[in-house]
Design a protein around this motif. Structure first.
Motif, mmCIF file in Angstrom:
data_model
loop_
_atom_site.group_PDB
_atom_site.id
_atom_site.type_symbol
_atom_site.label_atom_id
_atom_site.label_comp_id
_atom_site.label_asym_id
_atom_site.label_seq_id
_atom_site.Cartn_x
_atom_site.Cartn_y
_atom_site.Cartn_z
ATOM 1 N N GLN A 1 -0.925 4.067 -3.878
ATOM 2 C CA GLN A 1 -1.523 2.730 -3.947
ATOM 3 C C GLN A 1 -0.845 1.783 -2.965
ATOM 4 O O GLN A 1 -1.428 0.787 -2.564
ATOM 5 N N THR A 2 0.364 2.093 -2.598
ATOM 6 C CA THR A 2 1.133 1.232 -1.703
ATOM 7 C C THR A 2 1.054 1.681 -0.238
ATOM 8 O O THR A 2 1.852 1.231 0.586
ATOM 9 N N VAL A 3 0.102 2.544 0.108
ATOM 10 C CA VAL A 3 0.002 3.042 1.485
ATOM 11 C C VAL A 3 -0.069 1.860 2.455
ATOM 12 O O VAL A 3 -0.755 0.873 2.213
ATOM 13 N N GLY A 4 0.724 1.954 3.524
ATOM 14 C CA GLY A 4 0.774 0.907 4.530
ATOM 15 C C GLY A 4 1.765 -0.202 4.229
ATOM 16 O O GLY A 4 2.128 -0.969 5.112
ATOM 17 N N GLN A 5 2.218 -0.287 2.983
ATOM 18 C CA GLN A 5 3.180 -1.334 2.632
ATOM 19 C C GLN A 5 4.586 -0.949 3.095
ATOM 20 O O GLN A 5 4.881 0.213 3.343
#
Length: 195
Positions: free
Chosen positions: A121-125
Protein backbone atom coordinates in the motif's frame (compact mmCIF):
# COMPACT_ATOMS: atom_id res chain seq x y z
CA UNK A 1 7.17 18.55 -11.25
CA UNK A 2 9.09 15.52 -12.48
CA UNK A 3 11.91 14.17 -10.32
CA UNK A 4 14.80 15.00 -12.67
CA UNK A 5 13.76 18.68 -12.72
CA UNK A 6 13.27 18.70 -8.93
CA UNK A 7 16.78 17.34 -8.41
CA UNK A 8 18.29 20.07 -10.59
CA UNK A 9 16.27 22.68 -8.67
CA UNK A 10 17.42 21.11 -5.40
CA UNK A 11 21.06 21.25 -6.47
CA UNK A 12 20.69 24.87 -7.57
CA UNK A 13 19.11 25.76 -4.22
CA UNK A 14 21.87 23.94 -2.33
CA UNK A 15 24.46 26.06 -4.10
CA UNK A 16 22.42 29.21 -3.40
CA UNK A 17 22.14 28.33 0.30
CA UNK A 18 25.89 27.68 0.35
CA UNK A 19 25.65 23.96 0.97
CA UNK A 20 29.33 23.23 1.59
CA UNK A 21 29.47 19.66 0.33
CA UNK A 22 28.25 19.50 -3.26
CA UNK A 23 31.75 18.46 -4.27
CA UNK A 24 31.56 15.27 -2.15
CA UNK A 25 28.53 13.99 -4.04
CA UNK A 26 29.65 11.59 -6.74
CA UNK A 27 28.57 12.08 -10.33
CA UNK A 28 25.54 10.09 -11.35
CA UNK A 29 25.54 6.61 -12.84
CA UNK A 30 24.21 5.63 -16.25
CA UNK A 31 20.64 4.31 -16.33
CA UNK A 32 21.92 0.93 -17.56
CA UNK A 33 24.27 0.53 -14.59
CA UNK A 34 21.57 1.42 -12.04
CA UNK A 35 18.96 -0.79 -13.71
CA UNK A 36 21.34 -3.74 -13.90
CA UNK A 37 22.46 -3.46 -10.26
CA UNK A 38 18.88 -3.12 -8.99
CA UNK A 39 17.70 -6.02 -11.13
CA UNK A 40 20.02 -8.33 -9.17
CA UNK A 41 17.77 -7.50 -6.18
CA UNK A 42 14.58 -7.93 -8.25
CA UNK A 43 13.91 -4.21 -7.89
CA UNK A 44 12.74 -2.11 -10.80
CA UNK A 45 12.18 1.63 -10.35
CA UNK A 46 12.48 4.52 -12.76
CA UNK A 47 12.69 6.87 -9.76
CA UNK A 48 15.75 5.12 -8.35
CA UNK A 49 17.32 5.23 -11.83
CA UNK A 50 16.71 8.99 -11.95
CA UNK A 51 17.98 9.54 -8.40
CA UNK A 52 21.22 7.62 -8.97
CA UNK A 53 21.57 9.16 -12.42
CA UNK A 54 21.61 12.56 -10.72
CA UNK A 55 24.21 11.71 -8.05
CA UNK A 56 25.69 8.50 -6.71
CA UNK A 57 25.79 9.40 -3.04
CA UNK A 58 28.65 10.65 -0.94
CA UNK A 59 32.22 9.90 -2.01
CA UNK A 60 34.42 8.12 0.52
CA UNK A 61 31.81 8.07 3.32
CA UNK A 62 33.98 6.12 5.76
CA UNK A 63 36.52 8.93 5.99
CA UNK A 64 34.13 11.81 6.61
CA UNK A 65 32.37 13.32 9.62
CA UNK A 66 28.69 12.34 9.73
CA UNK A 67 27.43 15.88 10.30
CA UNK A 68 29.33 17.14 7.28
CA UNK A 69 27.70 14.76 4.79
CA UNK A 70 24.00 15.45 5.33
CA UNK A 71 22.01 16.69 2.35
CA UNK A 72 19.21 17.47 4.76
CA UNK A 73 18.32 16.56 8.33
CA UNK A 74 19.20 12.94 9.11
CA UNK A 75 19.91 12.22 5.43
CA UNK A 76 23.27 11.24 3.97
CA UNK A 77 22.85 9.93 0.42
CA UNK A 78 24.15 6.40 0.11
CA UNK A 79 26.20 5.45 -2.95
CA UNK A 80 24.39 2.70 -4.85
CA UNK A 81 26.87 -0.02 -3.87
CA UNK A 82 26.62 0.93 -0.18
CA UNK A 83 22.81 1.02 -0.43
CA UNK A 84 22.86 -2.49 -1.91
CA UNK A 85 25.11 -3.72 0.92
CA UNK A 86 22.74 -2.22 3.53
CA UNK A 87 19.76 -3.70 1.71
CA UNK A 88 21.31 -7.19 1.63
CA UNK A 89 22.20 -6.96 5.32
CA UNK A 90 18.72 -5.74 6.28
CA UNK A 91 16.95 -8.46 4.31
CA UNK A 92 19.25 -11.18 5.62
CA UNK A 93 18.67 -10.00 9.20
CA UNK A 94 14.92 -9.35 8.86
CA UNK A 95 15.27 -5.63 9.63
CA UNK A 96 12.71 -4.69 6.97
CA UNK A 97 10.84 -6.27 4.07
CA UNK A 98 12.12 -6.89 0.56
CA UNK A 99 11.96 -4.06 -1.96
CA UNK A 100 12.31 -1.39 0.72
CA UNK A 101 15.50 0.13 -0.67
CA UNK A 102 17.74 2.39 1.48
CA UNK A 103 18.60 5.67 -0.24
CA UNK A 104 19.68 7.80 2.74
CA UNK A 105 21.17 7.06 6.15
CA UNK A 106 21.53 9.12 9.30
CA UNK A 107 24.96 7.59 9.76
CA UNK A 108 23.77 6.09 13.04
CA UNK A 109 21.69 3.12 11.89
CA UNK A 110 18.56 4.92 10.69
CA UNK A 111 17.55 4.86 7.02
CA UNK A 112 15.16 6.44 4.56
CA UNK A 113 13.75 3.64 2.42
CA UNK A 114 12.11 3.85 -0.99
CA UNK A 115 9.21 1.39 -1.27
CA UNK A 116 9.62 -0.32 -4.65
CA UNK A 117 7.16 -3.14 -3.93
CA UNK A 118 4.15 -2.85 -6.24
CA UNK A 119 2.19 -5.06 -3.83
CA UNK A 120 2.51 -2.69 -0.87
CA UNK A 121 0.00 0.00 0.00
CA UNK A 122 2.98 2.27 0.56
CA UNK A 123 4.53 1.71 -2.91
CA UNK A 124 6.42 4.82 -3.99
CA UNK A 125 6.50 6.28 -0.49
CA UNK A 126 9.63 7.04 1.50
CA UNK A 127 9.67 5.26 4.84
CA UNK A 128 11.96 5.77 7.79
CA UNK A 129 13.59 2.89 9.62
CA UNK A 130 14.40 4.51 12.96
CA UNK A 131 13.46 2.23 15.87
CA UNK A 132 14.81 4.60 18.51
CA UNK A 133 12.64 7.47 17.24
CA UNK A 134 9.49 5.67 16.09
CA UNK A 135 9.68 3.09 18.90
CA UNK A 136 8.94 0.42 16.32
CA UNK A 137 10.98 -2.08 14.34
CA UNK A 138 8.62 -1.48 11.41
CA UNK A 139 9.46 1.30 8.94
CA UNK A 140 7.03 4.23 9.05
CA UNK A 141 6.04 6.46 6.11
CA UNK A 142 7.78 9.84 6.28
CA UNK A 143 7.32 11.33 2.77
CA UNK A 144 4.35 10.65 0.49
CA UNK A 145 6.67 9.97 -2.46
CA UNK A 146 10.15 10.82 -3.72
CA UNK A 147 9.05 14.01 -5.48
CA UNK A 148 7.30 15.24 -2.35
CA UNK A 149 10.39 14.44 -0.29
CA UNK A 150 12.52 16.75 -2.43
CA UNK A 151 9.77 19.40 -2.60
CA UNK A 152 9.60 19.29 1.20
CA UNK A 153 13.36 19.53 1.62
CA UNK A 154 13.60 22.43 -0.84
CA UNK A 155 10.89 24.26 1.10
CA UNK A 156 12.64 23.50 4.42
CA UNK A 157 15.78 25.19 3.10
CA UNK A 158 13.82 28.14 1.71
CA UNK A 159 11.85 28.65 4.93
CA UNK A 160 14.91 28.38 7.20
CA UNK A 161 14.18 24.98 8.74
CA UNK A 162 17.59 23.84 7.45
CA UNK A 163 20.72 25.98 7.41
CA UNK A 164 24.42 25.53 7.99
CA UNK A 165 26.53 26.84 10.83
CA UNK A 166 30.04 28.26 10.37
CA UNK A 167 31.55 24.76 10.74
CA UNK A 168 29.38 23.36 7.96
CA UNK A 169 27.03 21.37 10.19
CA UNK A 170 23.33 21.43 9.44
CA UNK A 171 21.13 23.20 11.94
CA UNK A 172 17.45 22.28 12.09
CA UNK A 173 14.49 24.31 13.25
CA UNK A 174 12.36 21.29 14.16
CA UNK A 175 9.14 23.27 14.52
CA UNK A 176 9.34 24.67 10.98
CA UNK A 177 10.45 21.27 9.64
CA UNK A 178 7.49 19.58 11.34
CA UNK A 179 4.95 22.10 10.06
CA UNK A 180 6.20 22.06 6.45
CA UNK A 181 6.70 18.30 6.34
CA UNK A 182 3.31 17.50 7.82
CA UNK A 183 1.47 19.84 5.46
CA UNK A 184 3.27 18.52 2.37
CA UNK A 185 3.01 14.84 3.38
CA UNK A 186 -0.52 14.28 4.69
CA UNK A 187 -0.38 10.54 4.01
CA UNK A 188 2.80 9.95 6.00
CA UNK A 189 2.64 8.71 9.58
CA UNK A 190 5.99 9.99 10.86
CA UNK A 191 4.93 13.64 11.08
CA UNK A 192 1.89 12.63 13.12
CA UNK A 193 3.98 10.90 15.81
CA UNK A 194 4.89 12.63 19.04
CA UNK A 195 8.66 12.76 18.42
Amino acid sequence: MELSRLLLLFERDLAQFKYPYLDILQIGLSPDVVTKRLSTLHISSDLLVILYGWRNGVLDMDNRVIGQMELFARAIMLPLENAIEHYDYAITNDMWKEKLFPIFTSGGGDFLLFDANEQNQTVGQILTYSPSVTLSEEPVSIYDDMNTMFETVIECYRQGAYRFDESGFIEVDYQIEQQLSQSKNPNSEYWKLDN
